[in-house]
Scaffold this active site. Structure first.
Site, mmCIF file in Angstrom:
data_model
loop_
_atom_site.group_PDB
_atom_site.id
_atom_site.type_symbol
_atom_site.label_atom_id
_atom_site.label_comp_id
_atom_site.label_asym_id
_atom_site.label_seq_id
_atom_site.Cartn_x
_atom_site.Cartn_y
_atom_site.Cartn_z
ATOM 1 N N GLU A 69 14.190 72.313 -14.196
ATOM 2 C CA GLU A 69 14.192 72.685 -15.616
ATOM 3 C C GLU A 69 13.381 71.706 -16.469
ATOM 4 O O GLU A 69 12.719 72.110 -17.415
ATOM 5 C CB GLU A 69 15.649 72.746 -16.115
ATOM 6 N N ASP A 70 13.434 70.425 -16.130
ATOM 7 C CA ASP A 70 12.897 69.408 -17.048
ATOM 8 C C ASP A 70 11.698 68.619 -16.539
ATOM 9 O O ASP A 70 11.150 67.805 -17.286
ATOM 10 C CB ASP A 70 14.002 68.391 -17.395
#
Ligand code: NI
Length: 183
Positions: A69-70
């Protein structure tokens, strides 16, 4: 490989990835690895209270849970460096970007429930860790929304891990102190 070595190798990988973006915990100056190690700590303690718990897999998923996600980490990279099982778990814990915001959590929880209980345990541990005093700029509505989402996680993941479910329940209750309108 011993669990301690798996922890160290995985932490090093994940911490390096999040450090590439200089990612910090929202509302603080703390490096993101603090969040990751807190989630892993919840998992370690829960494993002592849970029968038939795949600790090595769960530790890897806990430390890697935000890499897709990051950071620039790819599914293939997780598969090659760790395993397909780990990559699938991290993928389920990752919100999809191609669906409306309101459906993202429900969609992720649905995919988590299709996998082993350890993956649900990591989601519970993640929210337990995040239910601390909210960033000061969060509005009353935002805090209330965050608590409501935690209740949704608890309800959807019922049966994943009794120990962590009880921990999350207590954290949700404690969080009510932040869910009052500002005067
Ligand atoms: Ni997280």
């Amino acid at each position: 490989m011993k669990t301690q070595s798996i922890y160290q190798d995985t932490l090093k990988f994940a911490a390096g990835k999040h450090a590439e973006n200089n990612q910090t915990i929202p509302g603080t100056n703390l490096p993101y690895v603090v969040h990751l190690s807190n989630v892993a700590m919840e998992i370690l303690i829960a494993s002592q209270e849970t029968e038939q718990f795949g600790i090595e897999f769960a530790i890897q998923v806990a430390l890697l849970h935000d890499t897709l996600e990051d950071t620039n980490t790819t599914f293939e990279e997780l598969t090659e460096t760790f395993s397909l099982e780990v990559a699938n778990a991290v993928s389920a814990l990752t919100k999809r970007n191609d669906i409306p915001k309101a459906e993202k959590m429900k969609d992720s929880l649905k995919r988590i429930k299709e996998l082993s209980k350890e993956v649900g345990a990591v989601k519970l541990a993640d929210r337990i860790t995040n239910l601390q005093s909210p960033p000061s700029h969060w509005s009353f509505e935002k805090r209330l929304e965050y608590q409501k989402e935690a209740i949704q996680i608890l309800e959807e993941l019922k049966g994943a891990n009794t120990y962590l479910e009880n921990r999350l329940k207590a954290k949700i209750d404690e969080y009510s102190r932040y869910c009052v309108p500002e005067v």
